[in-house]
Design an enzyme around this catalytic site. Structure first.
Site, PDB file in Angstrom:
ATOM      1  NE  ARG A 113      30.921  14.154   2.549  1.00 14.28           N
ATOM      2  CZ  ARG A 113      31.881  13.267   2.216  1.00 14.28           C
ATOM      3  NH1 ARG A 113      32.593  13.447   1.127  1.00 14.28           N
ATOM      4  NH2 ARG A 113      32.078  12.201   2.949  1.00 14.28           N
ATOM      5  CD  GLN A 116      32.353   0.504   2.834  1.00 18.62           C
ATOM      6  OE1 GLN A 116      32.538   0.657   1.635  1.00 18.62           O
ATOM      7  NE2 GLN A 116      31.276  -0.106   3.293  1.00 18.62           N
ATOM      8  CG  ASP A 150      30.004   9.746   9.646  1.00 23.01           C
ATOM      9  OD1 ASP A 150      30.429   9.074  10.593  1.00 23.01           O
ATOM     10  OD2 ASP A 150      29.091   9.348   8.874  1.00 23.01           O
ATOM     11  CG  HIS A 208      36.974   4.308   2.656  1.00 22.22           C
ATOM     12  ND1 HIS A 208      35.722   4.058   2.142  1.00 22.22           N
ATOM     13  CD2 HIS A 208      37.750   3.273   2.265  1.00 22.22           C
ATOM     14  CE1 HIS A 208      35.750   2.912   1.478  1.00 22.22           C
ATOM     15  NE2 HIS A 208      36.950   2.420   1.539  1.00 22.22           N
ATOM     16  CB  CYS A 253      51.443  17.928   4.664  1.00 16.20           C
ATOM     17  SG  CYS A 253      52.448  19.042   3.684  1.00 16.20           S
ATOM     18  CB  CYS A 267      51.522  21.482   6.135  1.00 19.03           C
ATOM     19  SG  CYS A 267      52.531  20.454   7.197  1.00 19.03           S
ATOM     20  N   GLY A 327      24.136  -0.851   5.906  1.00 17.63           N
ATOM     21  CA  GLY A 327      24.058   0.408   5.154  1.00 17.63           C
ATOM     22  C   GLY A 327      25.177   0.635   4.166  1.00 17.63           C
ATOM     23  CB  SER A 375      26.024   0.254  -2.409  1.00 14.02           C
ATOM     24  OG  SER A 375      27.290   0.875  -2.452  1.00 14.02           O
ATOM     25  CG  ASN A 403      20.999  -1.802   2.186  1.00 11.75           C
ATOM     26  OD1 ASN A 403      20.211  -1.043   1.623  1.00 11.75           O
ATOM     27  ND2 ASN A 403      22.297  -1.746   1.990  1.00 11.75           N
TER      28      ASN A 403
HETATM   29  C1  BJW Z   1      20.484   2.418   4.283  1.00 12.13           C
HETATM   30  C2  BJW Z   1      19.888   3.521   4.839  1.00 12.13           C
HETATM   31  C3  BJW Z   1      19.331   3.337   6.099  1.00 12.13           C
HETATM   32  C4  BJW Z   1      20.619   4.136   2.953  1.00 12.13           C
HETATM   33  N1  BJW Z   1      19.406   2.150   6.682  1.00 12.13           N
HETATM   34  N2  BJW Z   1      20.531   1.254   4.879  1.00 12.13           N
HETATM   35  C5  BJW Z   1      37.790  -3.715  -9.674  1.00 12.13           C
HETATM   36  C6  BJW Z   1      37.853  -4.699  -8.723  1.00 12.13           C
HETATM   37  C7  BJW Z   1      38.348  -4.423  -7.464  1.00 12.13           C
HETATM   38  C8  BJW Z   1      38.729  -3.152  -7.111  1.00 12.13           C
HETATM   39  C9  BJW Z   1      38.644  -2.167  -8.053  1.00 12.13           C
HETATM   40  C10 BJW Z   1      38.199  -2.438  -9.324  1.00 12.13           C
HETATM   41  N3  BJW Z   1      38.260  -1.299 -10.042  1.00 12.13           N
HETATM   42  C11 BJW Z   1      38.720  -0.307  -9.226  1.00 12.13           C
HETATM   43  C12 BJW Z   1      38.946  -0.820  -8.010  1.00 12.13           C
HETATM   44  C13 BJW Z   1      39.400  -0.102  -6.815  1.00 12.13           C
HETATM   45  C14 BJW Z   1      38.398   0.830  -6.197  1.00 12.13           C
HETATM   46  C15 BJW Z   1      36.968   0.284  -6.267  1.00 12.13           C
HETATM   47  O1  BJW Z   1      36.532  -0.469  -5.425  1.00 12.13           O
HETATM   48  N4  BJW Z   1      36.179   0.678  -7.231  1.00 12.13           N
HETATM   49  C16 BJW Z   1      34.828   0.150  -7.362  1.00 12.13           C
HETATM   50  C17 BJW Z   1      33.849   1.292  -7.550  1.00 12.13           C
HETATM   51  C18 BJW Z   1      34.843  -0.887  -8.447  1.00 12.13           C
HETATM   52  N5  BJW Z   1      38.797   0.913  -4.818  1.00 12.13           N
HETATM   53  C19 BJW Z   1      39.743   1.739  -4.454  1.00 12.13           C
HETATM   54  O2  BJW Z   1      40.286   2.497  -5.254  1.00 12.13           O
HETATM   55  C20 BJW Z   1      40.190   1.669  -3.012  1.00 12.13           C
HETATM   56  N6  BJW Z   1      41.603   1.493  -3.006  1.00 12.13           N
HETATM   57  C21 BJW Z   1      42.142   0.337  -3.420  1.00 12.13           C
HETATM   58  O3  BJW Z   1      41.483  -0.626  -3.712  1.00 12.13           O
HETATM   59  O4  BJW Z   1      43.509   0.371  -3.519  1.00 12.13           O
HETATM   60  C22 BJW Z   1      44.154  -0.678  -4.269  1.00 12.13           C
HETATM   61  C23 BJW Z   1      43.795  -0.548  -5.729  1.00 12.13           C
HETATM   62  C24 BJW Z   1      43.902   0.655  -6.368  1.00 12.13           C
HETATM   63  C25 BJW Z   1      43.551   0.777  -7.734  1.00 12.13           C
HETATM   64  C26 BJW Z   1      43.057  -0.318  -8.428  1.00 12.13           C
HETATM   65  C27 BJW Z   1      42.917  -1.541  -7.769  1.00 12.13           C
HETATM   66  C28 BJW Z   1      43.277  -1.649  -6.420  1.00 12.13           C
HETATM   67  C29 BJW Z   1      39.882   2.984  -2.305  1.00 12.13           C
HETATM   68  C30 BJW Z   1      38.426   3.195  -2.158  1.00 12.13           C
HETATM   69  C31 BJW Z   1      38.171   4.565  -1.558  1.00 12.13           C
HETATM   70  C32 BJW Z   1      36.683   4.881  -1.487  1.00 12.13           C
HETATM   71  N7  BJW Z   1      36.523   6.220  -1.179  1.00 12.13           N
HETATM   72  C33 BJW Z   1      35.163   6.764  -1.008  1.00 12.13           C
HETATM   73  C34 BJW Z   1      35.232   8.292  -0.895  1.00 12.13           C
HETATM   74  C35 BJW Z   1      35.942   8.763   0.291  1.00 12.13           C
HETATM   75  C36 BJW Z   1      35.070   8.968   1.468  1.00 12.13           C
HETATM   76  C37 BJW Z   1      34.470  10.373   1.572  1.00 12.13           C
HETATM   77  O5  BJW Z   1      34.896  11.340   0.950  1.00 12.13           O
HETATM   78  O6  BJW Z   1      33.519  10.431   2.324  1.00 12.13           O
HETATM   79  O7  BJW Z   1      34.532   6.191   0.106  1.00 12.13           O
HETATM   80  S1  BJW Z   1      34.088   6.328  -2.361  1.00 12.13           S
HETATM   81  C38 BJW Z   1      32.634   6.214  -1.400  1.00 12.13           C
HETATM   82  O8  BJW Z   1      32.120   4.855  -1.510  1.00 12.13           O
HETATM   83  C39 BJW Z   1      33.090   6.395   0.062  1.00 12.13           C
HETATM   84  C40 BJW Z   1      32.360   5.271   0.749  1.00 12.13           C
HETATM   85  O9  BJW Z   1      33.028   4.934   1.952  1.00 12.13           O
HETATM   86  C41 BJW Z   1      32.374   4.172  -0.287  1.00 12.13           C
HETATM   87  C42 BJW Z   1      31.339   3.122  -0.059  1.00 12.13           C
HETATM   88  O10 BJW Z   1      30.048   3.621  -0.183  1.00 12.13           O
HETATM   89  P1  BJW Z   1      28.901   3.094   0.779  1.00 12.13           P
HETATM   90  O11 BJW Z   1      29.253   3.402   2.184  1.00 12.13           O
HETATM   91  O12 BJW Z   1      28.591   1.704   0.467  1.00 12.13           O
HETATM   92  O13 BJW Z   1      27.706   4.099   0.413  1.00 12.13           O
HETATM   93  P2  BJW Z   1      26.632   3.985  -0.794  1.00 12.13           P
HETATM   94  O14 BJW Z   1      26.029   5.319  -0.981  1.00 12.13           O
HETATM   95  O15 BJW Z   1      27.221   3.334  -1.985  1.00 12.13           O
HETATM   96  O16 BJW Z   1      25.533   2.976  -0.227  1.00 12.13           O
HETATM   97  C43 BJW Z   1      24.687   3.323   0.846  1.00 12.13           C
HETATM   98  C44 BJW Z   1      23.854   2.087   1.172  1.00 12.13           C
HETATM   99  O17 BJW Z   1      23.096   2.359   2.335  1.00 12.13           O
HETATM  100  C45 BJW Z   1      22.847   1.703   0.081  1.00 12.13           C
HETATM  101  O18 BJW Z   1      22.903   0.296  -0.112  1.00 12.13           O
HETATM  102  C46 BJW Z   1      21.479   2.103   0.662  1.00 12.13           C
HETATM  103  O19 BJW Z   1      20.430   1.228   0.250  1.00 12.13           O
HETATM  104  C47 BJW Z   1      21.747   1.957   2.135  1.00 12.13           C
HETATM  105  N8  BJW Z   1      20.957   2.818   3.002  1.00 12.13           N
HETATM  106  N9  BJW Z   1      19.959   4.569   3.910  1.00 12.13           N
HETATM  107  C48 BJW Z   1      19.991   1.123   6.010  1.00 12.13           C
HETATM  108  N10 BJW Z   1      18.673   4.368   6.717  1.00 12.13           N
HETATM  109 ZN    ZN Z   2      53.891  19.584   5.501  1.00 10.49          ZN
END
Ligand code: BJW
Ligand code: ZN
Length: 293
Positions: free
Chosen positions: A93, A128, A131, A146, A154, A196, A236, A238, A262
């Site tokens: 990545r 979110q 990059d 994020h 570390c 680290c 962009g 979901s 989107n």
């Molecule tokens: C275009 C396009 C173009 C394409 N033009 N458009 C129930 C209720 C509430 C919360 C929770 C729950 N159950 C669990 C949770 C917590 C959880 C959560 O939300 N889970 C859900 C899945 C339900 N959240 C967390 O754990 C967060 N922490 C937190 O809430 O702490 C407190 C807590 C903890 C535990 C329980 C409850 C509360 C942390 C979230 C961390 C997310 N991390 C990631 C990975 C790290 C990043 C990395 O390695 O790169 O972040 S997951 C991944 O999804 C990444 C992204 O930032 C994130 C969002 O995705 P995104 O950006 O929306 O991408 P896509 O692929 O989903 O969508 C792309 C969109 O673009 C699409 O719509 C396409 O149509 C569009 N598109 N090309 C325009 N050219």
């Molecule tokens: Zn350390």
């Protein structure tokens, strides 16, 4: 509760300039009138904003790395079980992100922020994405919800380092390519993974994984912006991952306009004012009225 809902409906009706429209509209002229008058604008971005730079999104096509769902590797449990595999994924990545260029969507946001600055208006990007492409496009007011790929933290002493080296350690050289079926290669031993600079403990990517809390300062500042902005662009994403997923609906609940950009034809929320369907590298510069030549 009923009273609260009633207040929401009324405030939405007052703020929605198109009370007859049941669904968000895609009228560029109307959008330009609204954004031209907005004083505090928030752009909430997700993976789709970087898709045209060549960075795969998480959900749907392109969301797999080898046989793994990207979101299954972005967890503390996956890192605990197999830090070498998770590092291979993040090494890949990092290489992709560091070699990609900002696209017209990033550039349009950066240019519009500059215009706002000149006019004494406020413009923030809450992303979110990890990059770094908003920064490289020239945006300055950025909140990274994020984390980011160019930092590591570390696992022992929590020291945070900025590290853009690629590979970040010798053992990861030539690893992580999803096209190569190299899961048959031996697993990288723990002591060869990135360390680290302070205590030599194992470091991990500075990324917020599922189940982990966001940086409280970043979250507080984001909430402040979301609670005070008078226009929100949601680009962009979901909108399934919390807390980011609740930001745009929160703005709509306050009766302020939300404009979604989107690829999807269908709006995420009928309470949004605008929906511009298509690649945001095309729709966003047009909507913002910026010239990128
Ligand atoms: C275009 C396009 C173009 C394409 N033009 N458009 C129930 C209720 C509430 C919360 C929770 C729950 N159950 C669990 C949770 C917590 C959880 C959560 O939300 N889970 C859900 C899945 C339900 N959240 C967390 O754990 C967060 N922490 C937190 O809430 O702490 C407190 C807590 C903890 C535990 C329980 C409850 C509360 C942390 C979230 C961390 C997310 N991390 C990631 C990975 C790290 C990043 C990395 O390695 O790169 O972040 S997951 C991944 O999804 C990444 C992204 O930032 C994130 C969002 O995705 P995104 O950006 O929306 O991408 P896509 O692929 O989903 O969508 C792309 C969109 O673009 C699409 O719509 C396409 O149509 C569009 N598109 N090309 C325009 N050219
Ligand atoms: Zn350390």
């Amino acid at each position: 509760m009923i009273l609260q809902k009633f207040v929401h409906v009324i405030t939405r009706k007052i703020a929605n300039p198109f009370p007859m429209s049941k669904r968000p509209i895609s009228d560029y002229n109307e959008f330009q009138k609204i954004i031209g008058q907005a004083q505090n604008i928030v752009a909430l971005t997700g993976a789709g904003v970087s898709a045209e730079s060549g960075i795969p999104v998480f959900r749907g096509a392109g969301g797999l790395w080898r046989t793994h769902r990207a979101t299954d590797l972005a967890t503390p449990t996956a890192f605990k079980a197999n830090p070498a595999l998770v590092w291979e994924f993040y090494h890949y990545r990092r290489e992709v992100a560091f070699s990609c260029q900002p696209n017209n969507a990033h550039k349009a946001l950066a240019k519009y922020e500059k215009l706002c600055k000149e006019q004494g208006r406020q413009f923030w990007v809450i992303t979110q994405n990890v990059d770094g492409l908003h920064k490289r496009a020239g945006s300055e007011n950025i909140l990274e919800l994020h984390g980011c790929l160019e930092k590591v933290i570390c696992t022992k002493c929590r020291h945070i380092d900025v590290n853009r080296e690629s590979p970040i350690c010798e053992a990861l050289r030539g690893r992580g390519d999803p096209a190569k079926a190299d899961e048959t290669l031996p697993i990288i031993p723990l002591n060869e993974l990135p360390k680290c600079s302070k205590c030599k403990g194992l470091v991990r990517p500075y990324i917020v994984w599922f189940g982990e809390n966001l940086d409280p300062d970043v979250l507080d500042k984001s909430r402040d912006l979301v609670e005070t902005c008078d226009l929100c662009l949601v680009i962009g994403t979901s909108s399934v991952v919390y807390p980011a997923a609740m930001f745009a609906p929160m703005v709509a609940e306050r009766g302020k306009p939300v404009a979604e950009f989107n690829l999807n034809e269908d709006p995420f929320d009928d309470g949004f004012c605008f929906h511009f369907s298509g690649p945001c590298g095309t729709t966003l510069p047009k909507a913002l009225g910026v010239d990128l030549q």
